[in-house]
Write an enzyme that holds these catalytic residues in place. Structure first.
Site, PDB file in Angstrom:
ATOM      1  N   ASP A   1     -41.319   3.701  86.068  1.00  0.00           N
ATOM      2  CA  ASP A   1     -40.813   4.434  87.230  1.00  0.00           C
ATOM      3  C   ASP A   1     -40.630   3.546  88.450  1.00  0.00           C
ATOM      4  OD1 ASP A   1     -40.791   6.843  85.866  1.00  0.00           O
ATOM      5  OD2 ASP A   1     -42.780   7.445  86.558  1.00  0.00           O
TER       6      ASP A   1
ATOM      7  N   HIS B   1     -38.173  10.696  82.409  1.00  0.00           N
ATOM      8  CA  HIS B   1     -39.094  11.276  83.399  1.00  0.00           C
ATOM      9  C   HIS B   1     -38.290  11.488  84.674  1.00  0.00           C
ATOM     10  CE1 HIS B   1     -42.552  12.266  85.718  1.00  0.00           C
ATOM     11  NE2 HIS B   1     -42.718  11.083  86.284  1.00  0.00           N
TER      12      HIS B   1
ATOM     13  N   TYR C   1     -37.193  -2.111  76.446  1.00  0.00           N
ATOM     14  CA  TYR C   1     -37.549  -2.101  75.024  1.00  0.00           C
ATOM     15  C   TYR C   1     -39.065  -2.091  74.862  1.00  0.00           C
ATOM     16  CZ  TYR C   1     -36.255  -2.702  70.099  1.00  0.00           C
ATOM     17  OH  TYR C   1     -36.023  -2.503  68.749  1.00  0.00           O
TER      18      TYR C   1
END
Length: 331
Positions: free
Chosen positions: A83, A108, A25
């Site tokens: 990531d 991504h 979030y």
């Protein structure tokens, strides 16, 4: 040329009766979750047990669950944590809760492209990547507009993966602006190259080199900062608004002439050769391997050292003092 899709090409009804779990979030997570909710989609939010964002989720009219519980409840799981944290989170909280027919989504392509996450064959693997920060994705949606987004399909187990990607993109408002189709590989490699060679690595080193050149020649650091760093935003804003043509129309003829005769002396054939090397290291996985190793090392010592060294550069001190003069930067 990339093919463009708009709301008229999307079927938001595909998401009816499905539960979407937005994992994380932060900047993108809050925008995705709130936009989907306002589009009539059933959304829940997955967070770590210790997350401080639970109160904010509830204040925004959403329900928060531990990541594993959210993944188990969901039909569609959008992973929007950094990531470097995704692979561990996937293994610990998501993998065992996936069911055949689920849809796993990313914004991504790094972890899928470099096989840090390998989903089972019976789930769709999709990307929906807005080309703007989360606060813009949210504010544009609220104003009845949207931020363009990329979509990609890595695995189409359902036979409808692209349709689901378009539906989700429409749900966050991207269909109002435009949706471009790409691949996980193309998005990952171009994104990393842009960051390293131009937007982050290239620009910061260029500004720093200009600053250092002027200071070494005896010019005041404050003047060097204004000319090589502060004014960058003025130029980038013009390019962002109307391309190089708009920028060159807006600057002086002297500046435009200097652009033409000097730019190629700075970005030389050797620079372009190095750019090709950078791209090759991204394509063959060398950069990814180094970054993965760095993140597995205790304390990420090399990364933290580089961050600390850059923070101690003279331009940071000079810039901090000059920004005190700029009332429009103060919140």
């Amino acid at each position: 040329m990339a093919k463009m899709y708009y709301d008229s090409d999307c079927n938001l009804k595909l998401l009816e009766g499905k539960t979407v779990a937005v994992i994380g979030y932060g900047s993108q997570g809050h925008a995705h979750a709130q936009n989907l909710k306002d589009s009539g989609v059933n959304v829940i939010v997955g967070l770590t047990p210790s997350s401080a964002r639970r109160k904010q989720v509830e204040a925004d009219g959403l329900k928060a669950y531990d990541t594993a519980e959210a993944a188990k409840m969901a039909d569609i799981i959008m992973i929007l944590v950094p990531d470097e944290k995704q692979a561990a989170m996937y293994e610990e909280s998501i993998a065992q809760n996936l069911e055949a027919g689920n849809i796993l989504m990313f914004a991504h392509g790094f972890n899928i492209n470099f096989k840090q996450i390998v989903p089972p064959a019976d789930v769709d693997v999709i990307m929906v990547a807005p080309k703007g920060p989360g606060h813009t994705v949210r504010s544009q949606y609220k104003e009845g507009r949207g931020v363009p987004a990329l979509i990609a399909v890595e695995k189409d187990a359902s036979g409808k993966a692209k349709e689901y990607a378009l539906a989700y993109a429409s749900g966050i408002g991207a269909g109002r602006a435009g949706i471009l189709e790409t691949t996980f590989r193309e998005e990952t490699e171009t994104d990393l190259f842009g960051e390293q060679a131009v937007l982050c690595g290239g620009v910061t080193e260029l500004m720093k080199a200009g600053f250092e050149t002027l200071v070494a020649a005896g010019y005041q650091p404050e003047i060097a900062y204004f000319e090589c760093i502060h004014e960058m935003k003025l130029i980038v804003d013009l390019i962002n608004q109307g391309g190089f043509g708009e920028m060159r129309y807006s600057i002086s003829d002297t500046a435009e002439y200097g652009d033409y005769v000097t730019g190629k002396r700075i970005i030389t054939d050797e620079t372009r050769k190095e750019m090709k090397k950078v791209l090759k290291e991204i394509q063959d996985g060398k950069f990814a391997a180094n970054w993965i190793i760095e993140n597995k090392a205790a304390g990420r010592a090399n990364f933290i050292s580089m961050r600390r060294n850059e923070s101690e550069h003279q331009l940071e001190t000079v810039g901090a003092e000059l920004r005190k003069m700029m009332s429009w930067l103060k919140k």
